[in-house]
Write an enzyme that holds these catalytic residues in place. Structure first.
Site, mmCIF file in Angstrom:
data_model
loop_
_atom_site.group_PDB
_atom_site.id
_atom_site.type_symbol
_atom_site.label_atom_id
_atom_site.label_comp_id
_atom_site.label_asym_id
_atom_site.label_seq_id
_atom_site.Cartn_x
_atom_site.Cartn_y
_atom_site.Cartn_z
ATOM 1 N N LYS A 255 0.822 -1.207 0.000
ATOM 2 C CA LYS A 255 0.000 0.000 0.000
ATOM 3 C C LYS A 255 0.857 1.259 0.000
ATOM 4 C CE LYS A 255 -4.325 -1.813 0.717
ATOM 5 N NZ LYS A 255 -5.426 -2.241 1.496
ATOM 6 N N ARG A 256 2.121 1.108 0.361
ATOM 7 C CA ARG A 256 2.997 2.284 0.431
ATOM 8 C C ARG A 256 3.709 2.572 -0.893
ATOM 9 N NH1 ARG A 256 6.111 0.039 4.315
ATOM 10 N NH2 ARG A 256 4.400 -1.324 4.879
#
Ligand code: GLU
Length: 484
Positions: A255-256
């Site tokens: 997600k980063r």
């Protein structure tokens, strides 16, 4: 006769709609529409530590923007509601009691510390096998002792030994699991709230879901769920587990990871077209077989089929998405592209929110000039800086052109024309340039390249007449004066 198809997208409302969830929802939607079935959106919010109250609206907004209308959910209701798990706790209790009574589940009094110790011991002896089953056979005295200590039990499912659990997955085909590796898992926490694995089967059953489409990360949950369906004597739905979506480096998406845009909300904010995003997502794992890559939603509905969903991971290709969105933008009516661009021009401080007729026409011309070059609407700001900034950056090629001998003559003559011009419109500008040609004798490249370089700082660019009109009489005149 076959039952009508019922599929569901069942997000945990932890935030905005992610590209992976959007793909699941899209595949659900396409199949439901293709087969005249129902598309249900259910919220799985029993993990209150991860819950975010705005998550439900955020998810629905994402689906709405993509145009994936649902048939049943929290907002419109439906015959099998409520569609939010925290409003269904009574329902789960009934099934939980049934499993406890039939002996398929039992109360476990182990504390976090007990479990931690067990894990440490297992690790030390090298045997990893999940929960040991320590509370499986508690005597009434032991139970009374735990209760006297004030311990609250969680509920565990009793996993049968030596079972092979087979799935005929619609994507992955035949998959087998051994029950021995699984370990008795928790189906209700000490506060009585069910865990995902348990709530999901109760809901899928009661909501008459007959095909479960979800990401491959849930594949290992499936044997647990099948065992519970069996224990309750319920029919098992079909499953389709979608392979991962990898980032452009072919690594698991985190997600980063900032090399890709992962949330649907971000696409909306950047001014992508939902129909292009839908088209792109449809091709993350599915291919129709031919060379064609551009599909309307109707075409997707007519063609989409799980048979052509790939078992291997899809690679997220940002360039392809941008190419596709540009292809859609080119074919979109200008008025709609203008509306997409306006908020970005406003945010940049380039235009006001209220525009008079002349300014409206000006903005329309600006967007029209860039429509074919834009990958997404937010790019209008970067593409149109030369029309807004006072100082002009002249690149190397343009600087070289401006050193040529004929340039001052051409520019001075054009300045005279501009100063005298009554109208400085797209229609009027060609006549001014014609006059310069007549007065100076320079034409073609010598004429146009000089003027373009002087006013845009570049030798290439979009339509010159429109560009001059967009710069406006004042800016054109002052840039020419500065150069001369
Ligand atoms: N709530 C689960 C998730 O968000 C859904 C899994 C499923 O579709 O069964 O991952």
């Amino acid at each position: 006769m076959n039952q009508p198809l019922r599929v569901r997208y069942a997000p945990s409302p932890t935030g905005h709609l992610h590209i992976g969830g959007a793909r699941t929802a899209l595949f659900d939607y396409l199949l439901a529409r293709r087969h005249g079935g129902a598309f249900v959106v259910r919220f799985e919010d029993t993990d209150q530590t991860r819950h975010k109250e705005s998550g439900i609206e955020d998810q629905l907004n994402g689906l709405r923007w993509l145009g994936l209308e649902w048939d049943e959910s929290v907002d419109i209701g439906g015959p099998y509601g409520p569609y939010r798990q925290m409003e269904r706790l009574d329902i789960y209790q009934t099934y939980l009691d049934q499993l406890l009574q039939s002996g398929h589940a039992y109360h476990c009094y182990c504390s976090e510390a007990d479990l931690e110790q067990e894990r440490a011991e297992q690790e030390a002896s090298g045997e990893m096998g999940g929960y040991s089953g320590k509370c499986r056979h508690l005597t009434p005295e032991q139970i009374a002792a735990h209760q006297a200590e004030g311990r609250k039990p969680s509920t565990r499912f009793r996993v049968p030994a030596d079972r092979i659990i087979a799935i005929e997955d619609k994507v992955r085909e035949h998959v087998e699991f051994e029950s021995n590796g699984i370990g008795d898992f928790i189906i209700a926490r000490t506060d009585g709230i069910p865990t995902y694995n348990f709530a999901v089967i109760v809901d899928d059953h009661l909501m008459k879901i007959n095909l479960v489409i979800r990401g491959e990360e849930h594949l290992s949950n499936t044997p647990r769920q099948i065992l519970m369906y069996e224990a309750l004597g319920l029919p098992v739905p079909d499953f389709a587990h979608l392979a991962l979506i990898l980032n452009p480096d072919r690594k698991k998406m985190s997600k980063r990871d900032e090399s890709i845009i992962q949330f649907i909300e971000q696409y909306r904010e950047l001014g992508y077209l939902p129909e292009a995003v839908v088209n792109f997502i449809a091709l993350l794992g599915w291919s129709p077989g031919g060379e064609e890559e551009i599909f309307t939603k109707e075409e997707l509905i007519a063609q989409f089929d799980l048979d052509r969903v790939s078992k291997s991971p899809a690679v997220f290709d940002m360039d392809k998405l941008n190419w596709m969105n540009n292809a859609y933008l080119k074919k979109t009516p200008l008025a709609r592209v203008v509306e997409l661009c306006k908020p970005h021009l406003q945010k940049a401080g380039y235009i006001q929110s209220e525009l008079d007729e002349a300014k409206e026409a000006w903005v329309t011309a600006l967007v029209g000039l860039n429509q074919d070059r834009m990958r997404y609407a937010a790019e209008i700001v970067e593409l149109s800086t030369i029309f807004f900034k006072d100082e002009l950056v002249i690149d190397e090629e343009a600087a070289a052109v401006l050193k040529e001998e004929h340039v001052p003559v051409v520019l001075a003559s054009f300045l005279t024309q501009v100063e005298q011009a009554e109208a400085f419109t797209v229609e009027a500008i060609p006549a001014l340039l014609k006059q310069v040609q007549k007065d100076t004798g320079f034409k073609g490249k010598q004429l146009f390249m000089s003027i373009r370089s002087a006013l845009t700082g570049q030798v290439h660019g979009p339509d010159l007449n429109v560009s001059l009109y967009l710069l406006g009489k004042e800016k054109v005149a002052s840039r020419l004066r500065n150069l001369l």
